[in-house]
Write a protein that holds these residues in place. Structure first.
Motif, PDB file in Angstrom:
ATOM      1  N   GLN A   1      22.328  13.139   4.197  1.00  0.00           N
ATOM      2  CA  GLN A   1      23.781  12.977   4.188  1.00  0.00           C
ATOM      3  C   GLN A   1      24.304  12.966   5.621  1.00  0.00           C
ATOM      4  OE1 GLN A   1      26.047  16.332   2.836  1.00  0.00           O
ATOM      5  NE2 GLN A   1      27.994  15.225   2.797  1.00  0.00           N
ATOM      6  N   LEU A   2      24.992  11.874   5.967  1.00  0.00           N
ATOM      7  CA  LEU A   2      25.771  11.807   7.194  1.00  0.00           C
ATOM      8  C   LEU A   2      27.238  11.811   6.775  1.00  0.00           C
ATOM      9  CD1 LEU A   2      23.855   8.919   9.039  1.00  0.00           C
ATOM     10  CD2 LEU A   2      23.489  11.384   9.274  1.00  0.00           C
ATOM     11  N   THR A   3      28.073  12.429   7.555  1.00  0.00           N
ATOM     12  CA  THR A   3      29.495  12.432   7.207  1.00  0.00           C
ATOM     13  C   THR A   3      30.330  12.660   8.447  1.00  0.00           C
ATOM     14  OG1 THR A   3      31.125  13.333   5.658  1.00  0.00           O
ATOM     15  CG2 THR A   3      29.661  14.916   6.711  1.00  0.00           C
ATOM     16  N   ASP A   4      31.553  12.162   8.418  1.00  0.00           N
ATOM     17  CA  ASP A   4      32.491  12.355   9.526  1.00  0.00           C
ATOM     18  C   ASP A   4      31.878  11.917  10.860  1.00  0.00           C
ATOM     19  OD1 ASP A   4      34.879  14.003   8.215  1.00  0.00           O
ATOM     20  OD2 ASP A   4      32.989  14.740   7.378  1.00  0.00           O
ATOM     21  N   LEU A   5      31.318  10.724  10.855  1.00  0.00           N
ATOM     22  CA  LEU A   5      30.736  10.168  12.077  1.00  0.00           C
ATOM     23  C   LEU A   5      31.808   9.896  13.123  1.00  0.00           C
ATOM     24  CD1 LEU A   5      28.262   7.712  10.353  1.00  0.00           C
ATOM     25  CD2 LEU A   5      27.585   9.628  11.805  1.00  0.00           C
ATOM     26  N   HIS A   6      32.975   9.448  12.691  1.00  0.00           N
ATOM     27  CA  HIS A   6      34.115   9.235  13.585  1.00  0.00           C
ATOM     28  C   HIS A   6      33.748   8.416  14.822  1.00  0.00           C
ATOM     29  CE1 HIS A   6      37.167  11.706  11.576  1.00  0.00           C
ATOM     30  NE2 HIS A   6      36.204  12.553  11.279  1.00  0.00           N
ATOM     31  N   ALA A   7      33.154   7.250  14.613  1.00  0.00           N
ATOM     32  CA  ALA A   7      32.890   6.353  15.739  1.00  0.00           C
ATOM     33  C   ALA A   7      34.188   6.124  16.499  1.00  0.00           C
ATOM     34  CB  ALA A   7      32.334   5.033  15.226  1.00  0.00           C
ATOM     35  N   SER A   8      34.159   6.328  17.813  1.00  0.00           N
ATOM     36  CA  SER A   8      35.380   6.282  18.609  1.00  0.00           C
ATOM     37  C   SER A   8      35.013   6.102  20.076  1.00  0.00           C
ATOM     38  CB  SER A   8      36.162   7.584  18.431  1.00  0.00           C
ATOM     39  OG  SER A   8      35.399   8.674  18.927  1.00  0.00           O
ATOM     40  N   ARG A   9      36.022   6.204  20.953  1.00  0.00           N
ATOM     41  CA  ARG A   9      35.729   6.170  22.383  1.00  0.00           C
ATOM     42  C   ARG A   9      35.010   7.445  22.819  1.00  0.00           C
ATOM     43  NH1 ARG A   9      38.572   2.689  25.748  1.00  0.00           N
ATOM     44  NH2 ARG A   9      37.186   3.545  27.360  1.00  0.00           N
ATOM     45  N   LEU A  10      35.051   8.478  21.987  1.00  0.00           N
ATOM     46  CA  LEU A  10      34.337   9.713  22.296  1.00  0.00           C
ATOM     47  C   LEU A  10      32.888   9.633  21.850  1.00  0.00           C
ATOM     48  CD1 LEU A  10      34.516  12.720  23.273  1.00  0.00           C
ATOM     49  CD2 LEU A  10      34.958  13.310  20.882  1.00  0.00           C
ATOM     50  N   LEU A  11      32.669   9.184  20.613  1.00  0.00           N
ATOM     51  CA  LEU A  11      31.328   9.059  20.045  1.00  0.00           C
ATOM     52  C   LEU A  11      31.022   7.567  19.906  1.00  0.00           C
ATOM     53  CD1 LEU A  11      31.644  11.865  17.333  1.00  0.00           C
ATOM     54  CD2 LEU A  11      30.706  12.050  19.653  1.00  0.00           C
ATOM     55  N   GLU A  12      30.452   7.016  20.961  1.00  0.00           N
ATOM     56  CA  GLU A  12      30.271   5.574  21.057  1.00  0.00           C
ATOM     57  C   GLU A  12      28.873   5.157  20.594  1.00  0.00           C
ATOM     58  OE1 GLU A  12      33.026   4.032  24.573  1.00  0.00           O
ATOM     59  OE2 GLU A  12      31.716   5.651  25.268  1.00  0.00           O
ATOM     60  N   ALA A  13      28.538   3.904  20.823  1.00  0.00           N
ATOM     61  CA  ALA A  13      27.296   3.315  20.320  1.00  0.00           C
ATOM     62  C   ALA A  13      26.037   4.116  20.681  1.00  0.00           C
ATOM     63  CB  ALA A  13      27.173   1.871  20.794  1.00  0.00           C
TER      64      ALA A  13
END
Length: 380
Positions: free
Chosen positions: A152-164
């Motif tokens: 289970q992955l959850t709340d990945l929140h890809a953003s400028r903070l958590l990038e590629a």
């Protein structure tokens, strides 16, 4: 309401920390304005740099703002703790109580502690999560599927903070577990499809024999929900929107269902409907339900789910204040719960919202769940 709350916190810190300092009036004024700016920085990013959900500023700046905001909140908590204790002591000893309430050295030490803890909290928030493994008994699971592993992955929140690069590291760590199934329980992204195209691209490398499935969280609705749905499908993520699929590992039936998020109502989209999601599912089948938010677990158990996987809470992010998050989510905040015969697992989250990148005592996680047949678990 969020901005009013943070503004009040900054005023409390100004009253109980800044004003008693041995500084000139201009210095106190500057420090007070800085604290107000930190408390309301979300207003600036919301109006000039993207949105509140997705501030489009460099990761270094987001971490700096997160550190300052976190330090402000932690200092407010420490000052409040001192004041509450001081009032209680004052009831029994006025002299000692007054001394504690007016202790400048304590307040200054608290400020240093808050700043240091916030540094640790930001680092904990942005690091690639460790794997957390647990065994969960799934009602009605046939013995042939005992040992079935899902991530289970959850709340990945890809953003400028958590990038590629961060997302790629999470994907590689997940694939290295060689799970039978991968599920993502909402809040995959913060921002538009154009802004996050590169950051979510690593998700297309997720691999599991029984597939990769996902549901939306509240953050999917904040920006281009209708455009994100086909974008997720192109990445190889099968979306379960008040729907289910019957998996047949080892020739045995295992139902995986998913519901939308209640934020859908504000955007004229289908709201969560567990009855629809489980329509046509035989009562003898084991059922795993994906629901971004843990509230409503009792109704989901009544509908026939044997295991509910959720996120949303981020574990409360800070140990102690996490109790407030728990109160806001029907008592569910982190870990495994028994709800009317159903198992509920609430993950601390793999990532988190870039507007508050702090974790203290509530670590992020990549969750590996080993399913056990009830007979196996009950055996001595």
């Amino acid at each position: 309401m969020f901005h009013v709350f943070t503004g009040l916190i900054s005023l409390y810190v100004i009253w109980r920390f800044v004003l008693p300092l041995s500084l000139s009036r201009p210095a106190k004024g500057v420090l007070s304005l800085l604290l107000l700016g930190v408390a309301e920085h979300h207003l600036v990013t919301r109006n000039f740099f993207g949105s509140m959900a997705s501030p489009e500023v460099p990761a270094t700046l987001l971490m700096a703002l997160g550190w300052a905001f976190g330090a402000l909140l932690l200092l407010a908590m420490l000052l409040l703790l001192r004041d509450v204790v001081g009032v209680v002591v004052y009831v029994f000893s006025r002299k000692r109580g007054r001394g504690l309430l007016a202790a400048r050295g304590w307040a200054q030490g608290a400020a240093v502690a808050a700043a240091l803890l916030s540094v640790i909290g930001v680092w904990q928030a942005v690091r690639v999560p460790d794997v957390k493994t647990l065994e969960i008994a799934l009602p009605k699971l046939p013995p042939e599927l005992d040992g079935f592993r899902l991530v289970q992955l959850t709340d990945l929140h890809a953003s400028r903070l958590l990038e590629a690069p961060w997302m790629d590291a999470v994907v590689k760590k997940t694939n290295a577990l060689n799970p039978d199934l991968i599920v993502i329980t909402g809040d995959l992204v913060d921002g538009t499809t154009d802004a996050r195209a590169a950051d979510v691209l690593p998700l297309q490398a997720l691999r599991a024999p029984q597939g990769v499935y996902a549901i939306p969280g509240n953050h999917e609705y904040y920006a281009e929900y209708q455009r994100w749905l086909p974008a997720f499908e192109k990445l190889g993520l099968r979306l379960l929107l008040n729907d289910h699929v019957t998996l047949t590992p080892n020739g045995q039936r295992l139902v995986l269902a998913g519901v939308t998020d209640k934020m859908a109502a504000a955007y004229d989209q289908p709201v969560p409907d567990v009855a629809r999601a489980l329509q046509g599912v035989p009562k003898t089948d084991p059922v795993i339900l994906l629901s971004h938010r843990p509230p409503g677990a009792a109704l989901n158990a009544q509908a026939g789910a044997g295991l509910q996987l959720s996120g949303h809470t981020h574990g409360g992010q800070i140990l102690g204040p996490h109790l407030l998050t728990q109160l806001a989510n029907e008592g569910y905040v982190s870990g495994l719960y028994q709800v009317n015969g159903m198992q509920l697992y609430v993950s601390n989250g793999t990532g988190l919202w870039p507007g508050f990148p702090i974790r203290l005592g509530r670590p992020s996680e990549i969750t590996q769940i080993v399913l056990r047949a009830p007979a196996r678990v009950a055996a001595p």
